[in-house]
Design a protein around this motif. Sequence first.
Motif, PDB file in Angstrom:
ATOM      1  N   ARG A  47     -15.559 -30.710  18.313  1.00  0.00           N
ATOM      2  CA  ARG A  47     -16.945 -31.205  18.382  1.00  0.00           C
ATOM      3  C   ARG A  47     -17.581 -31.281  17.000  1.00  0.00           C
ATOM      4  NH1 ARG A  47     -19.650 -30.086  23.986  1.00  0.00           N
ATOM      5  NH2 ARG A  47     -17.830 -30.628  25.224  1.00  0.00           N
ATOM      6  N   MET A  50     -16.209 -34.383  15.348  1.00  0.00           N
ATOM      7  CA  MET A  50     -16.820 -35.586  15.926  1.00  0.00           C
ATOM      8  C   MET A  50     -18.241 -35.768  15.401  1.00  0.00           C
ATOM      9  SD  MET A  50     -15.318 -35.719  19.860  1.00  0.00           S
ATOM     10  CE  MET A  50     -16.906 -35.370  20.495  1.00  0.00           C
ATOM     11  N   ALA A  51     -18.991 -34.691  15.247  1.00  0.00           N
ATOM     12  CA  ALA A  51     -20.353 -34.781  14.725  1.00  0.00           C
ATOM     13  C   ALA A  51     -20.338 -35.237  13.271  1.00  0.00           C
ATOM     14  CB  ALA A  51     -21.054 -33.439  14.860  1.00  0.00           C
ATOM     15  N   ALA A  53     -17.987 -37.058  11.845  1.00  0.00           N
ATOM     16  CA  ALA A  53     -17.549 -38.451  11.820  1.00  0.00           C
ATOM     17  C   ALA A  53     -18.681 -39.383  12.221  1.00  0.00           C
ATOM     18  CB  ALA A  53     -16.353 -38.642  12.743  1.00  0.00           C
ATOM     19  N   SER A  54     -19.491 -38.994  13.180  1.00  0.00           N
ATOM     20  CA  SER A  54     -20.603 -39.853  13.588  1.00  0.00           C
ATOM     21  C   SER A  54     -21.696 -39.871  12.530  1.00  0.00           C
ATOM     22  CB  SER A  54     -21.161 -39.400  14.934  1.00  0.00           C
ATOM     23  OG  SER A  54     -21.773 -38.132  14.804  1.00  0.00           O
ATOM     24  N   ALA A  57     -20.433 -42.299   9.852  1.00  0.00           N
ATOM     25  CA  ALA A  57     -20.360 -43.673  10.326  1.00  0.00           C
ATOM     26  C   ALA A  57     -21.730 -44.337  10.412  1.00  0.00           C
ATOM     27  CB  ALA A  57     -19.685 -43.707  11.691  1.00  0.00           C
ATOM     28  N   ASP A  58     -22.823 -43.576  10.402  1.00  0.00           N
ATOM     29  CA  ASP A  58     -24.167 -44.131  10.526  1.00  0.00           C
ATOM     30  C   ASP A  58     -24.757 -44.349   9.131  1.00  0.00           C
ATOM     31  OD1 ASP A  58     -26.557 -45.011  11.510  1.00  0.00           O
ATOM     32  OD2 ASP A  58     -27.294 -43.022  12.086  1.00  0.00           O
TER      33      ASP A  58
END
Length: 101
Positions: A47, A50-51, A53-54, A57-58
């Motif tokens: 998790r 994933m946080a 990576a997001s 990506a923004d």
Amino acid sequence: MAKAPIHHVPPTPRELRAQVVHRLQIGLFGLAAMLLLVGLANVILDRAYMADASAVADPDASASASTTPANDPLVDMGVTPELPAANRPADKTAPAAAPQH
């Protein structure tokens, strides 16, 4: 006559089997607890990745964060007063040499 005390009584086969079963139960419980902890750590790390990576990506989030001015943490806590923009040490330039008369 009094009997002599018996200092050591060898365990019966039933007692030996009970000890083996108890040790096996404790070992299996420890193994299950370790597997549970490793699985939980894996979920937490997944998790977190994933946080991250997001967040990368923004691009809008990083652009808006860089346009905001840096705040002084001491001013935010109320320890020091806020200086006007003209009097901040970072904004001051070297004073010009005074003209000679």
